[in-house]
Design an enzyme around this catalytic site. Structure first.
Site, PDB file in Angstrom:
ATOM      1  N   ASN A 285       0.835  -1.209   0.000  1.00 36.15           N
ATOM      2  CA  ASN A 285       0.000   0.000   0.000  1.00 36.15           C
ATOM      3  C   ASN A 285       0.864   1.253   0.000  1.00 36.15           C
ATOM      4  OD1 ASN A 285      -2.021  -1.818   0.135  1.00 36.15           O
ATOM      5  ND2 ASN A 285      -2.513  -1.473   2.286  1.00 36.15           N
TER       6      ASN A 285
ATOM      7  N   ASP B  59      -0.583   4.239   0.669  1.00 37.17           N
ATOM      8  CA  ASP B  59      -1.426   5.269   1.290  1.00 37.17           C
ATOM      9  C   ASP B  59      -0.870   5.855   2.586  1.00 37.17           C
ATOM     10  OD1 ASP B  59      -2.028   3.254   3.206  1.00 37.17           O
ATOM     11  OD2 ASP B  59      -3.812   2.623   2.096  1.00 37.17           O
TER      12      ASP B  59
ATOM     13  N   HIS C  82       5.849  -0.846  -2.653  1.00 34.36           N
ATOM     14  CA  HIS C  82       5.505  -0.088  -3.867  1.00 34.36           C
ATOM     15  C   HIS C  82       5.639   1.420  -3.678  1.00 34.36           C
ATOM     16  CE1 HIS C  82       3.020  -3.733  -5.563  1.00 34.36           C
ATOM     17  NE2 HIS C  82       4.315  -3.858  -5.728  1.00 34.36           N
TER      18      HIS C  82
ATOM     19  N   CYS D  53      15.431  21.038 -11.106  1.00 35.43           N
ATOM     20  CA  CYS D  53      15.813  21.214 -12.518  1.00 35.43           C
ATOM     21  C   CYS D  53      14.697  21.829 -13.357  1.00 35.43           C
ATOM     22  CB  CYS D  53      16.242  19.886 -13.128  1.00 35.43           C
ATOM     23  SG  CYS D  53      14.884  18.730 -13.375  1.00 35.43           S
TER      24      CYS D  53
ATOM     25  N   THR E 162      -4.618  -8.876   0.259  1.00 33.36           N
ATOM     26  CA  THR E 162      -4.018  -8.744  -1.081  1.00 33.36           C
ATOM     27  C   THR E 162      -4.534  -9.844  -1.995  1.00 33.36           C
ATOM     28  OG1 THR E 162      -1.973  -8.791  -2.384  1.00 33.36           O
ATOM     29  CG2 THR E 162      -1.900  -9.926  -0.258  1.00 33.36           C
ATOM     30  N   SER E 163      -4.731  -9.476  -3.283  1.00 33.29           N
ATOM     31  CA  SER E 163      -5.214 -10.444  -4.270  1.00 33.29           C
ATOM     32  C   SER E 163      -4.113 -11.423  -4.676  1.00 33.29           C
ATOM     33  CB  SER E 163      -5.728  -9.706  -5.507  1.00 33.29           C
ATOM     34  OG  SER E 163      -4.687  -8.928  -6.057  1.00 33.29           O
TER      35      SER E 163
ATOM     36  N   ASN F 235      -8.416 -12.927   4.108  1.00 34.49           N
ATOM     37  CA  ASN F 235      -9.053 -12.304   2.950  1.00 34.49           C
ATOM     38  C   ASN F 235     -10.490 -12.815   2.893  1.00 34.49           C
ATOM     39  OD1 ASN F 235      -9.744 -11.526   0.169  1.00 34.49           O
ATOM     40  ND2 ASN F 235      -7.549 -11.308  -0.149  1.00 34.49           N
ATOM     41  N   PRO F 236     -11.463 -11.953   2.588  1.00 37.90           N
ATOM     42  CA  PRO F 236     -12.838 -12.463   2.464  1.00 37.90           C
ATOM     43  C   PRO F 236     -13.022 -13.349   1.245  1.00 37.90           C
ATOM     44  CG  PRO F 236     -12.785 -10.031   2.361  1.00 37.90           C
ATOM     45  CD  PRO F 236     -11.362 -10.499   2.410  1.00 37.90           C
TER      46      PRO F 236
HETATM   47  P1  OAD Z   1      -6.086  -5.724  -4.972  1.00 35.22           P
HETATM   48  O1  OAD Z   1      -7.098  -4.668  -5.224  1.00 35.22           O
HETATM   49  O2  OAD Z   1      -5.550  -6.477  -6.129  1.00 35.22           O
HETATM   50  O3  OAD Z   1      -6.697  -6.805  -3.985  1.00 35.22           O
HETATM   51  C1  OAD Z   1      -7.360  -6.441  -2.812  1.00 35.22           C
HETATM   52  C2  OAD Z   1      -7.688  -7.707  -2.046  1.00 35.22           C
HETATM   53  O4  OAD Z   1      -8.256  -7.306  -0.809  1.00 35.22           O
HETATM   54  C3  OAD Z   1      -8.706  -8.631  -2.722  1.00 35.22           C
HETATM   55  O5  OAD Z   1      -8.220  -9.959  -2.722  1.00 35.22           O
HETATM   56  C4  OAD Z   1      -9.958  -8.516  -1.834  1.00 35.22           C
HETATM   57  O6  OAD Z   1     -10.671  -9.731  -1.744  1.00 35.22           O
HETATM   58  C5  OAD Z   1      -9.329  -8.169  -0.499  1.00 35.22           C
HETATM   59  N1  OAD Z   1     -10.187  -7.416   0.437  1.00 35.22           N
HETATM   60  C6  OAD Z   1     -11.190  -6.546   0.187  1.00 35.22           C
HETATM   61  N2  OAD Z   1     -11.673  -6.043   1.332  1.00 35.22           N
HETATM   62  C7  OAD Z   1     -10.952  -6.604   2.329  1.00 35.22           C
HETATM   63  C8  OAD Z   1     -10.946  -6.474   3.752  1.00 35.22           C
HETATM   64  N3  OAD Z   1     -11.794  -5.657   4.389  1.00 35.22           N
HETATM   65  N4  OAD Z   1     -10.041  -7.208   4.449  1.00 35.22           N
HETATM   66  C9  OAD Z   1      -9.155  -8.029   3.823  1.00 35.22           C
HETATM   67  N5  OAD Z   1      -9.112  -8.182   2.496  1.00 35.22           N
HETATM   68  C10 OAD Z   1      -9.992  -7.479   1.764  1.00 35.22           C
HETATM   69  O7  OAD Z   1      -4.930  -5.039  -4.117  1.00 35.22           O
HETATM   70  P2  OAD Z   1      -3.413  -5.512  -3.924  1.00 35.22           P
HETATM   71  O8  OAD Z   1      -3.318  -6.988  -3.798  1.00 35.22           O
HETATM   72  O9  OAD Z   1      -2.840  -4.686  -2.853  1.00 35.22           O
HETATM   73  O10 OAD Z   1       0.189  -1.891  -7.641  1.00 35.22           O
HETATM   74  O11 OAD Z   1      -2.805  -5.081  -5.309  1.00 35.22           O
HETATM   75  C11 OAD Z   1      -1.442  -5.278  -5.521  1.00 35.22           C
HETATM   76  C12 OAD Z   1      -0.921  -4.186  -6.402  1.00 35.22           C
HETATM   77  O12 OAD Z   1      -1.701  -4.132  -7.608  1.00 35.22           O
HETATM   78  C13 OAD Z   1      -1.067  -2.780  -5.817  1.00 35.22           C
HETATM   79  O13 OAD Z   1      -0.005  -2.444  -4.985  1.00 35.22           O
HETATM   80  C14 OAD Z   1      -1.124  -1.927  -7.040  1.00 35.22           C
HETATM   81  C15 OAD Z   1      -2.093  -2.768  -7.833  1.00 35.22           C
HETATM   82  O14 OAD Z   1      -2.200  -2.560  -9.170  1.00 35.22           O
HETATM   83  C16 OAD Z   1       0.527  -0.872  -8.444  1.00 35.22           C
HETATM   84  O15 OAD Z   1      -0.165   0.110  -8.625  1.00 35.22           O
HETATM   85  C17 OAD Z   1       1.870  -1.056  -9.072  1.00 35.22           C
END
Ligand code: OAD
Length: 255
Positions: free
Chosen positions: A104, A106, A121, A157, A194-195, A219-220
């Protein structure tokens, strides 16, 4: 008391592990109001990563890319850490062998007071010179919201500034990658929110398991990691982590 309830199991593992690593993704910030990337309400449903999150996109249209980042910065600035961030922050202070790896950008883990955070990231609150001009630092904090001019200019620059995040097609900072790989050498590796779709971060949990760690996913939904972790906990991170922390704090004997 011995029970296989996933919350009790996680709490027991945390108590008995001296090196704990947690990898987080966008789902951990979902309850704070920060949109995730994938899934029905994810950012990549409405926006294309090729247009907004690659160096080629930035070179083509830095104003468009910055409009998107400026919008996300405004949105995130109004968000506060949730229970998941606060529990992980408490663990980072309580357990000496704890490492937080986050995808993240953020800054909510830091806002919650997390120590020993590895930002895989980068940070949406940092910027760097697009030209990597000799006078500029590698990156620096600029949390101005909203930015006055888009794209913002490099104070060193006069060229363009870029967001201090890692885009698709870019390598992870070698120092960050080293720290993340070191953190896979642990007793317990938890991947949360994370997905598990984006590498190299997505490969860390399997790497950790190969090195002997007990691995768990929170993860849900199911993800590509679900089939390979030792324990899958289906639920929102802010609920699951809160329940685990409640058990830990109640000092229940979990053997
Ligand atoms: P994703 O948006 O790919 O995945 C979010 C995950 O969170 C999903 O598997 C959801 O099921 C899960 N989720 C949703 N609500 C939740 C909750 N309350 N508690 C737990 N899990 C929950 O996000 P990331 O895996 O972080 O990179 O994505 C990885 C990277 O892809 C990011 O850092 C970003 C993105 O494109 C870049 O921008 C380079």
């Amino acid at each position: 008391m011995r029970t296989d309830n996933p919350i009790s199991l996680l709490a027991r593992r945390i108590r008995t592990s001296s090196r704990i690593t947690v990898l987080t993704g966008a789902g951990v910030s979902a309850a704070s109001g920060v949109p995730t990337f994938r899934g029905n309400a994810g950012l990549w449903q409405s926006y294309s990563p090729e247009d907004l999150a690659t160096p080629e996109a930035f070179a083509r249209d830095p104003g468009l890319v910055w409009e998107w980042y400026n919008w996300r910065r405004e949105l995130i600035a109004a968000c506060r850490p949730n229970a998941a961030h606060f529990v992980l922050a408490a663990w980072s202070r309580r357990y000496p062998g704890f490492t937080l790896l986050t995808q993240n950008v953020d800054g909510l883990h830091e806002q919650a007071g997390t120590e020993n955070t590895v930002r895989f990231h980068g940070s949406i609150w940092e910027v760097s010179c697009w030209n990597r001009c000799p006078g500029s630092p590698a990156r620096w904090v600029d949390a101005t919201v909203p930015l006055r001019t888009l794209p913002p200019g490099c104070p060193y620059c006069g060229g363009w500034l870029r967001p201090g995040v890692v885009w698709f097609g870019e390598p992870i900072d070698p120092g960050i990658l080293d720290r993340a790989i070191s953190a896979t050498d642990c007793d317990l590796f938890i991947t949360a929110g994370t997905s598990s779709a984006v590498h190299p971060a997505a490969g860390l949990v399997a790497a950790s398991r190969r090195r002997g760690a007990f691995t768990a996913e929170i993860n849900p939904e199911t993800t590509p990691a679900s089939a390979t972790v030792d324990w899958s906990v289906r639920g929102p991170a802010e609920v699951v982590l809160r329940e685990v922390e409640d058990l830990l704090r109640r000092d229940i004997t979990l053997t």
